[in-house]
Design a protein around this motif. Sequence first.
Motif, mmCIF file in Angstrom:
data_model
loop_
_atom_site.group_PDB
_atom_site.id
_atom_site.type_symbol
_atom_site.label_atom_id
_atom_site.label_comp_id
_atom_site.label_asym_id
_atom_site.label_seq_id
_atom_site.Cartn_x
_atom_site.Cartn_y
_atom_site.Cartn_z
ATOM 1 N N ARG A 6 -0.756 -10.427 11.253
ATOM 2 C CA ARG A 6 -0.980 -11.731 10.633
ATOM 3 C C ARG A 6 -2.057 -12.458 11.443
ATOM 4 O O ARG A 6 -1.950 -12.589 12.657
ATOM 5 N N THR A 8 -4.131 -16.007 11.787
ATOM 6 C CA THR A 8 -4.043 -17.411 11.370
ATOM 7 C C THR A 8 -5.242 -18.202 11.883
ATOM 8 O O THR A 8 -5.999 -17.722 12.728
ATOM 9 N N GLU A 15 -4.685 -18.093 6.192
ATOM 10 C CA GLU A 15 -3.956 -16.979 6.782
ATOM 11 C C GLU A 15 -4.288 -15.678 6.083
ATOM 12 O O GLU A 15 -4.551 -15.642 4.891
ATOM 13 N N ARG A 16 -4.255 -14.604 6.859
ATOM 14 C CA ARG A 16 -4.448 -13.293 6.262
ATOM 15 C C ARG A 16 -3.388 -12.357 6.822
ATOM 16 O O ARG A 16 -3.141 -12.341 8.026
ATOM 17 N N TYR A 17 -2.756 -11.588 5.937
ATOM 18 C CA TYR A 17 -1.673 -10.698 6.345
ATOM 19 C C TYR A 17 -1.860 -9.328 5.723
ATOM 20 O O TYR A 17 -2.263 -9.204 4.566
ATOM 21 N N ALA A 18 -1.563 -8.286 6.505
ATOM 22 C CA ALA A 18 -1.549 -6.930 5.957
ATOM 23 C C ALA A 18 -0.589 -6.092 6.780
ATOM 24 O O ALA A 18 -0.333 -6.385 7.949
ATOM 25 N N TYR A 56 -3.587 -14.202 16.459
ATOM 26 C CA TYR A 56 -3.110 -12.932 15.909
ATOM 27 C C TYR A 56 -1.657 -12.686 16.287
ATOM 28 O O TYR A 56 -1.259 -12.943 17.427
ATOM 29 N N GLU A 57 -0.906 -12.193 15.308
ATOM 30 C CA GLU A 57 0.495 -11.829 15.531
ATOM 31 C C GLU A 57 0.640 -10.391 15.053
ATOM 32 O O GLU A 57 0.409 -10.102 13.883
ATOM 33 N N LEU A 84 -6.033 -4.754 8.813
ATOM 34 C CA LEU A 84 -6.525 -5.702 7.802
ATOM 35 C C LEU A 84 -7.438 -4.999 6.791
ATOM 36 O O LEU A 84 -7.527 -5.402 5.639
ATOM 37 N N GLY A 87 -4.676 -1.735 5.396
ATOM 38 C CA GLY A 87 -3.312 -2.071 5.008
ATOM 39 C C GLY A 87 -3.237 -2.785 3.676
ATOM 40 O O GLY A 87 -4.234 -3.032 3.024
ATOM 41 N N ALA A 88 -2.006 -3.100 3.285
ATOM 42 C CA ALA A 88 -1.809 -3.794 2.008
ATOM 43 C C ALA A 88 -0.971 -5.043 2.216
ATOM 44 O O ALA A 88 -0.256 -5.143 3.191
ATOM 45 N N MET B 1 -7.522 -0.229 -0.856
ATOM 46 C CA MET B 1 -6.524 -1.293 -1.026
ATOM 47 C C MET B 1 -7.058 -2.632 -0.532
ATOM 48 O O MET B 1 -7.722 -2.684 0.493
ATOM 49 N N VAL B 2 -6.751 -3.650 -1.259
ATOM 50 C CA VAL B 2 -7.211 -4.987 -0.869
ATOM 51 C C VAL B 2 -6.128 -5.648 -0.027
ATOM 52 O O VAL B 2 -4.987 -5.744 -0.446
ATOM 53 N N PRO B 3 -6.478 -6.077 1.181
ATOM 54 C CA PRO B 3 -5.462 -6.725 2.016
ATOM 55 C C PRO B 3 -4.990 -8.031 1.381
ATOM 56 O O PRO B 3 -5.758 -8.710 0.715
ATOM 57 N N ASP B 4 -3.737 -8.306 1.602
ATOM 58 C CA ASP B 4 -3.173 -9.551 1.084
ATOM 59 C C ASP B 4 -3.709 -10.714 1.903
ATOM 60 O O ASP B 4 -3.598 -10.737 3.119
ATOM 61 N N MET B 5 -4.354 -11.655 1.239
ATOM 62 C CA MET B 5 -4.848 -12.825 1.964
ATOM 63 C C MET B 5 -4.131 -14.031 1.387
ATOM 64 O O MET B 5 -4.166 -14.264 0.192
ATOM 65 N N THR B 6 -3.487 -14.766 2.224
ATOM 66 C CA THR B 6 -2.617 -15.794 1.685
ATOM 67 C C THR B 6 -2.479 -16.967 2.630
ATOM 68 O O THR B 6 -2.657 -16.833 3.831
ATOM 69 N N THR B 7 -2.172 -18.110 2.086
ATOM 70 C CA THR B 7 -1.874 -19.263 2.924
ATOM 71 C C THR B 7 -0.368 -19.348 3.140
ATOM 72 O O THR B 7 0.127 -20.229 3.787
ATOM 73 N N HIS B 8 0.359 -18.420 2.536
ATOM 74 C CA HIS B 8 1.807 -18.412 2.712
ATOM 75 C C HIS B 8 2.194 -17.252 3.598
ATOM 76 O O HIS B 8 1.387 -16.421 3.931
ATOM 77 N N GLU B 12 4.627 -18.749 12.526
ATOM 78 C CA GLU B 12 3.591 -18.437 13.508
ATOM 79 C C GLU B 12 4.059 -18.941 14.856
ATOM 80 O O GLU B 12 3.798 -20.070 15.221
#
Lengths: 88, 360
Positions: A6, A8, A15-18, A56-57, A84, A87-88, B1-8, B12
């Motif tokens: 993750r 931030t 935020e971006r997560y994968a 980064y986490e 990133l 991943g998905a 694959m497209v990475p998930d980009m989110t504000t949720h 943290e």
Amino acid sequence: MRIQVRRTGGFAGIERYAEIDTAGRPDADEWQALAERALAAGQATRPAGVPDGFGYEITVDGRTVHASDPRLPDDLRALVTRVLKEGA
Amino acid sequence: MVPDMTTHGGHEPVFCTVVPPHLLDKLARSDDPAVSGPARRTLVRDSELRGRRRVTSEFRLAAAPAVRAPSDRPLRTIYDAGNRTELPGTKVRGEGDEPGRDATVNRAYAGLGATFELFLKAYGRRSIDGDGLPLDATVHYDENYGNAFWNGEQMVFGDGDGEVFLDFTLPVDVIGHELTHGVTQYTANLTYYGQPGALNESMSDVFGSLIKQYTLGQTASEADWLIGAGLLAPGVTGVALRSMKAPGTAYDDDVLGKDPQPATMEDYVRTGRDNGGVHINSGIPNHAFYLAATALGGHAWEKAGQIWYDVLTGGELSERALFRDFATLTVKAARERYGDGGDEHEAVRKAWGQVGVRTR
């Protein structure tokens, strides 16, 4: 092995997560070695960053470490970039 | 694959305290003020300590170069990191050198100059520290790096990933935003968490936008009041990253999500993420500045900007200031500089009222 990243903060504050599951992947050993080096390079709590710097986490099988720009250790950078990207 | 980009997403954990950070984070978001209050205060205090450590261990010691800029000109040096992460990288342009072939280098050089110019011409401030600090910047940092930051000593610019973000030297307000973090660090040093953090972000958006307006010679009514216009890649649905004129409307995209900024206290977002929503709730003081500046008309840096600058650098603003503390000081500054009951005083007072921040 489940690797979650993750990211931030940043100028955009978005935020971006994968995440990635290495099970069954032909390069699983490579991922595992990289993940272990990354865990060793991270910190238990989020270190001081700079305004607009990324935080980064990284969680590997439930174990979480932290890092902040501009002092992101190379092994963590390599892992974060790969997760990133792939991943998905 | 497209990475998930989110504000949720998940929490943290940010802080080093005896209470586990994830728990503190959860507590800070509790609906019960008796629970959330102490947790938030702990988070703010800890962030302040971290800030102080940074100031003493890295910042002040590192930032005492023997070379100073002359009184009325910047002293700029641009470096190229060659898509690696070692700073500062290879020197590619020094002060007074002719423009080269790399447009990114030239934009960084010009943006540093524009920032220096506004602070000097409008407010008589000599560089970021007020004492001629040389302005260094590194471009082409890392690969596909979608960010820019002031690291306490210098600017760092990424090229963007090309899919969501383009080159971070493109909007001059982004360059001004980051350098203003340096000005804030040398002056009010607002704690980068919660409301003081959102004020810190807002200072950077306000002066970032003013640098763009000054460069283009625009009045308040001519300006677009956008932060990061031109930074989003062509496929992204949005005009910029933030709008001071209409917070919450800058983008609405399937990958980026929707601009989460509130314009008034009614929609204030309580969150532990993004350092307690520093890039989210900055929409409120941003909008107050926009309202004051457009009510006054003319060049926004002349009156509204002067009032904000007076408060940022005046020494009365606490590192842990809340919106109402900052707002109250701007009303006071407007009265002191332009007169009790004058247009400036009234415009500033009204602007804060319109965004729901009470002044004393």
